[in-house]
Every structure is written in structure tokens, then in C-alpha cells.
Design a protein around this motif. Structure first.
Motif, PDB file in Angstrom:
ATOM      1  N   VAL A 321       0.835  -1.211   0.000  1.00  0.00           N
ATOM      2  CA  VAL A 321       0.000   0.000   0.000  1.00  0.00           C
ATOM      3  C   VAL A 321       0.865   1.254   0.000  1.00  0.00           C
ATOM      4  O   VAL A 321       0.527   2.269  -0.634  1.00  0.00           O
ATOM      5  CB  VAL A 321      -0.946   0.000   1.222  1.00  0.00           C
ATOM      6  CG1 VAL A 321      -1.629   1.346   1.381  1.00  0.00           C
ATOM      7  CG2 VAL A 321      -1.987  -1.108   1.068  1.00  0.00           C
ATOM      8  N   THR A 322       2.007   1.199   0.679  1.00  0.00           N
ATOM      9  CA  THR A 322       2.914   2.352   0.761  1.00  0.00           C
ATOM     10  C   THR A 322       3.992   2.321  -0.309  1.00  0.00           C
ATOM     11  O   THR A 322       4.324   3.351  -0.907  1.00  0.00           O
ATOM     12  CB  THR A 322       3.590   2.393   2.152  1.00  0.00           C
ATOM     13  OG1 THR A 322       2.578   2.483   3.142  1.00  0.00           O
ATOM     14  CG2 THR A 322       4.515   3.583   2.262  1.00  0.00           C
ATOM     15  N   VAL A 323       4.534   1.134  -0.569  1.00  0.00           N
ATOM     16  CA  VAL A 323       5.730   1.022  -1.410  1.00  0.00           C
ATOM     17  C   VAL A 323       5.398   0.819  -2.884  1.00  0.00           C
ATOM     18  O   VAL A 323       6.029   1.408  -3.757  1.00  0.00           O
ATOM     19  CB  VAL A 323       6.623  -0.131  -0.900  1.00  0.00           C
ATOM     20  CG1 VAL A 323       7.797  -0.365  -1.830  1.00  0.00           C
ATOM     21  CG2 VAL A 323       7.111   0.174   0.502  1.00  0.00           C
ATOM     22  N   ASN A 324       4.403  -0.017  -3.182  1.00  0.00           N
ATOM     23  CA  ASN A 324       4.169  -0.434  -4.566  1.00  0.00           C
ATOM     24  C   ASN A 324       3.119   0.447  -5.246  1.00  0.00           C
ATOM     25  O   ASN A 324       1.924   0.312  -4.989  1.00  0.00           O
ATOM     26  CB  ASN A 324       3.726  -1.896  -4.608  1.00  0.00           C
ATOM     27  CG  ASN A 324       3.709  -2.439  -6.024  1.00  0.00           C
ATOM     28  OD1 ASN A 324       4.626  -2.213  -6.792  1.00  0.00           O
ATOM     29  ND2 ASN A 324       2.664  -3.144  -6.371  1.00  0.00           N
ATOM     30  N   MET A 325       3.554   1.337  -6.121  1.00  0.00           N
ATOM     31  CA  MET A 325       2.650   2.259  -6.819  1.00  0.00           C
ATOM     32  C   MET A 325       2.923   2.199  -8.323  1.00  0.00           C
ATOM     33  O   MET A 325       3.385   3.157  -8.934  1.00  0.00           O
ATOM     34  CB  MET A 325       2.860   3.683  -6.295  1.00  0.00           C
ATOM     35  CG  MET A 325       2.522   3.865  -4.833  1.00  0.00           C
ATOM     36  SD  MET A 325       0.747   3.906  -4.564  1.00  0.00           S
ATOM     37  CE  MET A 325       0.682   4.169  -2.779  1.00  0.00           C
ATOM     38  N   ASP A 326       2.652   1.038  -8.935  1.00  0.00           N
ATOM     39  CA  ASP A 326       2.950   0.866 -10.359  1.00  0.00           C
ATOM     40  C   ASP A 326       2.115   1.808 -11.224  1.00  0.00           C
ATOM     41  O   ASP A 326       2.633   2.447 -12.146  1.00  0.00           O
ATOM     42  CB  ASP A 326       2.665  -0.580 -10.789  1.00  0.00           C
ATOM     43  CG  ASP A 326       3.442  -1.586  -9.964  1.00  0.00           C
ATOM     44  OD1 ASP A 326       4.485  -1.207  -9.404  1.00  0.00           O
ATOM     45  OD2 ASP A 326       3.012  -2.747  -9.876  1.00  0.00           O
ATOM     46  N   GLY A 327       0.817   1.880 -10.951  1.00  0.00           N
ATOM     47  CA  GLY A 327      -0.054   2.753 -11.725  1.00  0.00           C
ATOM     48  C   GLY A 327       0.334   4.205 -11.573  1.00  0.00           C
ATOM     49  O   GLY A 327       0.353   4.981 -12.546  1.00  0.00           O
ATOM     50  N   THR A 328       0.682   4.590 -10.349  1.00  0.00           N
ATOM     51  CA  THR A 328       1.106   5.964 -10.082  1.00  0.00           C
ATOM     52  C   THR A 328       2.404   6.287 -10.811  1.00  0.00           C
ATOM     53  O   THR A 328       2.567   7.384 -11.357  1.00  0.00           O
ATOM     54  CB  THR A 328       1.293   6.175  -8.570  1.00  0.00           C
ATOM     55  OG1 THR A 328       0.057   5.891  -7.909  1.00  0.00           O
ATOM     56  CG2 THR A 328       1.709   7.591  -8.258  1.00  0.00           C
ATOM     57  N   ALA A 329       3.335   5.334 -10.848  1.00  0.00           N
ATOM     58  CA  ALA A 329       4.617   5.547 -11.528  1.00  0.00           C
ATOM     59  C   ALA A 329       4.411   5.770 -13.021  1.00  0.00           C
ATOM     60  O   ALA A 329       5.001   6.681 -13.621  1.00  0.00           O
ATOM     61  CB  ALA A 329       5.540   4.356 -11.291  1.00  0.00           C
TER      62      ALA A 329
END
Length: 425
Positions: A321-329
Motif C-alpha cells: 500500500v505504501t511502497v508499490n505504486m505501479d499505476g502511479t509511476a
């Protein structure tokens, strides 16, 4: 009276869309009647104050969320192999998503649809900013290829934190600080960890207050941009292509990349079963635009439907929830390149690498709440010399993109959990 208030209230995304429409009308009207100076003097400052608020909170937000996220990995001591694989997979997915986003934006070039004469007018307004960044880039080249590594390490953290363009130095200090906390016995640093937990709640509350002012900022910034662009409609066609580019990238990641990864790297798990189990999760994430709010639903689907062990699910998903932001990247990469294209700022290969690096690191620090990415985007734009006022171009249509990228983020969390669990010895 209470019922009347409820009837008159609108969701934030509706307020933002209405604000974009109102700002467009004000800008077009100002161009038609020659009132551009009035807009610049009496309306645009409100938008500039909104941008300054985003810049104000950027350094505290990225520092606190990174420290809290890393110090929350204390269980890696117990599951060292599991934690190492998890972090490696998360970083690989984020980097791949950001690279894909940059590639899409550079290939499609949505910002190039804006007429050249309009771009030249905009360039004149930001000429000093562009020349300053170009000079800095030339100086870095003269100092050697490894000079950027030296620039990452601050010699004074107070000075680094006082300038958003030095955000990489703040990130370095945050990671250094958090890793040091992890190496000290938990009972001795418990007050520090609890203090950061409380501080994060305060910072997120401040972000919430700032995000609530977004409609006002959008009205002012959009009116200012329309005046700057002299009411040219090519900007809107460019914006439409930008939105389609982001959506295409996110859908490819969610429905092609993740299923392919599951097929090859998650043994005994069918792609159709994976997609079927995650459909309700994706829908919930799409509705709430919050990875954090979706976590209980993600946890249930991953454990009950995908049969991931409780140990893996409860360790991997909360960190995701904190570390993995593939869509955001992916979204941030496209947005940054698009804004640069519209403003006529040519990004060199080296600057694109910086965009990739900054996007990966800043995605990790993006809070899993609606609108949290505005703060991070303003910070990244500032750090690479792009005027943050360019955010006005994309905020108005950000809500559906925010909903979609949240769905991608939670799907990525589930993908990593499945890969780790299905390949355990």
C-alpha cells in the motif's frame, strides 16, 4: 437545514471538473474582451498559492512517509528472504511501469499537438527557468558522469530540505535515517517510530486540507493557462490524447503485463482465476481511489480466492500500500513528459533518466489517498526544472485517471503476493 447542505454538496472530483470548466470560461472570456491582465493580477495568484501549498508540504510528506514505510519493514529480520524478494519485485515493477510510461509519452507525444506559436509564447514566460536548468545540466556534464551521485548526498540536510529541487538529497537522508533505525533494537527506538506514526497522521491531515482547496486552485490556474495560450483549442485536443495515453498504459499493465507475469511466475495459478478473484478488488479501488481503503478487500481476495498463505498476504500487502505504486509511476511519468512537451521544454536522455529515477522514488512516497499524487508531482516537476504551474493542465481530468491507477496499484500488490507465495520452497 442539514438535508439542504447535503443536497448542495458535491464530491471533490465533481468540484474539480466544475472548477476546470469555470476556469476555462473565465480564461476564454478574458481573451475575448482583452482582460488578460485582470486575470493575471486578481485570479492567477490564488492558483499560485495553491501550488505553493503543494510545494510546502512536499518535503515533510516524502520524508515522513519514507521513514515510516521503511521502519515498518522490521519484520524483514524474521523473514529476511521473503522481505528481500518482496522489495526487489516491488522496485522492479515500479521501475518497469515508469519506463513504460516515459516510452509511451515520448512515442505518442501528446503535448506536441499544441500549436508551435502558442508553445513559443509560453516558453517566453518560463525562459529564465529553462535557461537556469540548461546551465545547471551543462555544468553537471563538465563535472563528469558521476557528479550526480555526489549531488544526491547532502552536506547540510537543513539546506537540502529548504529547496524542493534538492528532494533527492532529502530522500537519501530519509532512507539513511530509516535504515539506521532498523539496525537498533526495536524497544530502544519505539518512541521514535511512534512519533513518526503520529507525525504522518498530521501530515496527511494537512494534505487533506490542501487537497480540499484544489477546486479554487484549478479555477485560477486554468484561467491563467487559457490566457497564456490565448484561448487556443489545440491544448484541449492535446489533453484528450494525454488522457487516452495514460489510460492505455494503465490498462496494458493491469490486463496484459500482470496476467503474463502470473502465467509465467506464479505456479499452479490460472490467469482467469486471478482476474476473476481480483475483479471486485479492482472495482472497489476504482470507486474509492484509495489503496489504503481497499486493503481489507485485497487481503480477503488474496487469501480466500487466490489461496495465498496468511503469512505472505499479511506481510506483503500492507507494505505494498505504501511502497508499490505501479499505476502511479506510469501516470507520473506520462504526466511529467506531457507537461514538458506542452511548455516546450525539451528533455534530454539524461533528464529522462532523472525523471525515471525521481518517479520511482517519489511513487514509493505517494500516500495511498485520493489526490495525494498532486503533492508528489509538484515536487518532481520542481526538481527537474519544470514549472509546477503546469499541473493545471492535468488536474481537471485527473479523477478518472486516479481511479484507474489505484486499480492498477492494488492489482500489482496482489501479483507480487502471488509470485512470492506460489514460488516458495
Amino acid at each position: 437545514m442539514d438535508r439542504k447542505k447535503k443536497r448542495l454538496s458535491f464530491p471533490l472530483y465533481v468540484q474539480i471538473i466544475l472548477g476546470m470548466a469555470l476556469g476555462t470560461v473565465i480564461g476564454i472570456t478574458a481573451v475575448a474582451i482583452g482582460a488578460g491582465k485582470f486575470v493575471s493580477h486578481w485570479i492567477v495568484p490564488w492558483g499560485q498559492m495553491f501550488i505553493r501549498l503543494l510545494q510546502l508540504i512536499a518535503v515533510p510528506l516524502i520524508f515522513v512517509t519514507l521513514v515510516k514505510g521503511i521502519t515498518g519493514l522490521k519484520d524483514i529480520r524474521r523473514f529476511s528472504q521473503l522481505g528481500g524478494r518482496m522489495l526487489a519485485l516491488y522496485l522492479c515493477f515500479i521501475a518497469a511501469s515508469a519506463t513504460f510510461g516515459i516510452t509511451l509519452a515520448v512515442t505518442v507525444k501528446p503535448g506536441s499537438l499544441v500549436k508551435q506559436e502558442v508553445v513559443e509564447d509560453i516558453q517566453k514566460q518560463y525562459q529564465a527557468n529553462i535557461e537556469e536548468k540548461t546551465l545547471a545540466a551543462e555544468q553537471n556534464i563538465d563535472q563528469g558522469p558521476l557528479n550526480f551521485l555526489n549531488d544526491i548526498i547532502p552536506n547540510n540536510i537543513v539546506n537540502a530540505a529548504s529547496n524542493n529541487s534538492n528532494i533527492l538529497q532529502v530522500i537519501f537522508f530519509a532512507v539513511f535515517f530509516a535504515m539506521s533505525v532498523l539496525l537498533i533494537p526495536a524497544h530502544r527506538v519505539k518512541p521514535v517510530v511512534e512519533w513518526f506514526n503520529a507525525l504522518e497522521e498530521i501530515i496527511l491531515k494537512m494534505v487533506d486540507f490542501i487537497i480540499k482547496t484544489t477546486p479554487v486552485g484549478v479555477v485560477a490556474l486554468m484561467a491563467g493557462l487559457i490566457v497564456d495560450f490565448k484561448g487556443d483549442v489545440s491544448m484541449f485536443s492535446a489533453l484528450g490524447v494525454y488522457a487516452l495515453t495514460v489510460m492505455a498504459g494503465l490498462l496494458i499493465i493491469m490486463f496484459i503485463v500482470y496476467p503474463t507475469v502470473i502465467h509465467f511466475f506464479a505456479r499452479n495459478l490460472k490467469v482467469t482465476g486471478f482476474l476473476r478473484a481480483l475483479y471486485p478488488v479492482q472495482l472497489f479501488a476504482f470507486t474509492t481511489s484509495s489503496s489504503a481503503a481497499t486493503l481489507p478487500v485485497t487481503m480477503k481476495a488474496v487469501k480466500d480466492d487466490l489461496k495465498v498463505s496468511e503469512e505472505v498476504a499479511e506481510f506483503v500487502l500492507p507494505i505494498g500500500v505504501t511502497v508499490n505504486m505501479d499505476g502511479t509511476a506510469c501516470y507520473q511519468a506520462v504526466a511529467i513528459v506531457f507537461i514538458a512537451q506542452v511548455l516546450g521544454i525539451e528533455l534530454s536522455f539524461g533528464q529522462l533518466i532523472v525523471v525515471l529515477f525521481m518517479t520511482v522514488l517519489s511513487s514509493i512516497g505517494t500516500p495511498g489517498i485520493p489526490g495525494g499524487t498532486y503533492v508528489i508531482l509538484a515536487m518532481v516537476l520542481t526538481s527537474i526544472g519544470i514549472p509546477p504551474e503546469g499541473l493545471a493542465l492535468i488536474i481537471g481530468i485527473d479523477r478518472p485517471l486516479d481511479m484507474l491507477r489505484t486499480s492498477v496499484n492494488v492489482t500489482g500488490d496482489a501479483t507480487v503476493a502471488c509470485m512470492i507465495d506460489k514460488n516458495r520452497a
